[in-house]
Design a protein around this motif. Structure first.
Motif, PDB file in Angstrom:
ATOM      1  N   LYS A 291      28.182  59.744 -10.885  1.00  0.00           N
ATOM      2  CA  LYS A 291      27.569  58.883  -9.745  1.00  0.00           C
ATOM      3  C   LYS A 291      28.344  59.089  -8.517  1.00  0.00           C
ATOM      4  O   LYS A 291      27.378  59.064  -7.629  1.00  0.00           O
ATOM      5  CB  LYS A 291      27.461  57.399 -10.306  1.00  0.00           C
TER       6      LYS A 291
ATOM      7  N   ILE B  26      26.940  62.358  -7.146  1.00  0.00           N
ATOM      8  CA  ILE B  26      25.571  62.259  -6.794  1.00  0.00           C
ATOM      9  C   ILE B  26      25.397  61.549  -5.568  1.00  0.00           C
ATOM     10  O   ILE B  26      24.813  61.904  -4.519  1.00  0.00           O
ATOM     11  CB  ILE B  26      24.786  61.590  -7.846  1.00  0.00           C
ATOM     12  N   SER B  27      26.156  60.254  -5.368  1.00  0.00           N
ATOM     13  CA  SER B  27      26.220  59.487  -4.046  1.00  0.00           C
ATOM     14  C   SER B  27      26.687  60.492  -2.847  1.00  0.00           C
ATOM     15  O   SER B  27      25.844  60.287  -1.820  1.00  0.00           O
ATOM     16  CB  SER B  27      27.019  58.633  -4.147  1.00  0.00           C
ATOM     17  N   LYS B  28      27.509  61.212  -2.777  1.00  0.00           N
ATOM     18  CA  LYS B  28      28.109  61.850  -1.792  1.00  0.00           C
ATOM     19  C   LYS B  28      27.255  62.999  -1.553  1.00  0.00           C
ATOM     20  O   LYS B  28      26.957  63.326  -0.246  1.00  0.00           O
ATOM     21  CB  LYS B  28      29.569  62.427  -1.924  1.00  0.00           C
TER      22      LYS B  28
ATOM     23  N   SER C 293      24.121  62.861  -1.955  1.00  0.00           N
ATOM     24  CA  SER C 293      22.827  62.351  -1.324  1.00  0.00           C
ATOM     25  C   SER C 293      23.227  61.982  -0.056  1.00  0.00           C
ATOM     26  O   SER C 293      22.034  62.173   0.748  1.00  0.00           O
ATOM     27  CB  SER C 293      22.491  61.055  -2.195  1.00  0.00           C
TER      28      SER C 293
ATOM     29  N   SER D 263      25.096  63.349   2.000  1.00  0.00           N
ATOM     30  CA  SER D 263      25.019  64.839   2.670  1.00  0.00           C
ATOM     31  C   SER D 263      23.559  65.207   2.901  1.00  0.00           C
ATOM     32  O   SER D 263      23.193  65.746   4.213  1.00  0.00           O
ATOM     33  CB  SER D 263      25.673  66.037   1.832  1.00  0.00           C
ATOM     34  N   ALA D 264      22.504  65.098   1.996  1.00  0.00           N
ATOM     35  CA  ALA D 264      21.357  65.284   2.166  1.00  0.00           C
ATOM     36  C   ALA D 264      20.610  64.719   3.412  1.00  0.00           C
ATOM     37  O   ALA D 264      19.721  65.125   4.166  1.00  0.00           O
ATOM     38  CB  ALA D 264      20.420  65.257   0.952  1.00  0.00           C
ATOM     39  N   LYS D 265      20.801  63.107   3.281  1.00  0.00           N
ATOM     40  CA  LYS D 265      20.593  62.413   4.300  1.00  0.00           C
ATOM     41  C   LYS D 265      20.888  62.806   5.915  1.00  0.00           C
ATOM     42  O   LYS D 265      20.319  62.973   6.725  1.00  0.00           O
ATOM     43  CB  LYS D 265      20.942  61.092   4.061  1.00  0.00           C
TER      44      LYS D 265
ATOM     45  N   THR E 137      19.368  68.846  -1.983  1.00  0.00           N
ATOM     46  CA  THR E 137      18.147  68.293  -2.906  1.00  0.00           C
ATOM     47  C   THR E 137      18.156  68.639  -4.261  1.00  0.00           C
ATOM     48  O   THR E 137      18.030  67.924  -5.296  1.00  0.00           O
ATOM     49  CB  THR E 137      16.741  68.436  -2.042  1.00  0.00           C
TER      50      THR E 137
ATOM     51  N   VAL F 222      21.408  67.368  -6.110  1.00  0.00           N
ATOM     52  CA  VAL F 222      21.061  65.973  -6.652  1.00  0.00           C
ATOM     53  C   VAL F 222      20.187  65.802  -7.634  1.00  0.00           C
ATOM     54  O   VAL F 222      20.575  65.169  -8.812  1.00  0.00           O
ATOM     55  CB  VAL F 222      20.606  65.103  -5.357  1.00  0.00           C
ATOM     56  N   LYS F 223      19.110  66.411  -7.565  1.00  0.00           N
ATOM     57  CA  LYS F 223      18.101  66.400  -8.687  1.00  0.00           C
ATOM     58  C   LYS F 223      18.781  66.817 -10.042  1.00  0.00           C
ATOM     59  O   LYS F 223      18.609  66.263 -11.102  1.00  0.00           O
ATOM     60  CB  LYS F 223      16.761  67.113  -8.514  1.00  0.00           C
TER      61      LYS F 223
ATOM     62  N   GLN G  15      21.273  64.434 -11.175  1.00  0.00           N
ATOM     63  CA  GLN G  15      20.764  63.246 -11.876  1.00  0.00           C
ATOM     64  C   GLN G  15      20.208  63.603 -13.190  1.00  0.00           C
ATOM     65  O   GLN G  15      20.121  62.665 -14.070  1.00  0.00           O
ATOM     66  CB  GLN G  15      19.530  62.698 -10.835  1.00  0.00           C
TER      67      GLN G  15
END
Length: 118
Positions: free
Chosen positions: A59, A62-64, A66, A68-70, A107, A110-111, A114
């Motif tokens: 988790k 994935i948070s980190k 995500s 990065s993607a933002k 992306t 992350v996908k 997840q």
């Protein structure tokens, strides 16, 4: 660590170096506001990727990634603004392509991550 994660480490670090170079060029053209925003978001992509590699859980990873993607999306925004406003006379088309590539890779990471949580 998967191949995509290795690629994202290299690409995000190289991208940060190019953003720093663009930042310097923008300062030379007396642009201080957008350049600072770009520097912050463009270098934090790799910083968050680096943090993700030391994640304490899936988790957290994935948070980190995500974040990065933002940051990559925010960087894309600043680059588009720089290009369209012509606030500086610098060609950023190569960096636009690279930021879009980073977004695609992040992306995907992350996908995939997840999906393996389920």
């Amino acid at each position: 660590m998967g191949t995509k994660e290795n690629i994202i480490h290299v690409k995000s670090f190289d991208f940060a170096l190019q953003i720093i170079e663009l930042y310097k060029q923008m300062l030379n053209q007396k642009e201080y506001v957008l350049s600072k925003q770009l520097l912050r978001s463009g270098t934090s992509i790799g910083a968050n990727v680096e943090e993700a590699s030391a994640a304490i859980s899936k988790k957290d990873f994935i948070s980190k990634m995500s974040i990065s993607a933002k940051e990559a999306r925010e960087t894309l925004y600043w680059l588009k603004l720089i290009e369209k406003s012509q606030i500086v006379k610098i060609d950023v088309s190569g960096l636009l392509e690279k930021s879009e590539e980073l977004i695609r890779i992040l992306t995907s990471i992350v996908k995939t991550s997840q999906g393996s949580l389920k």
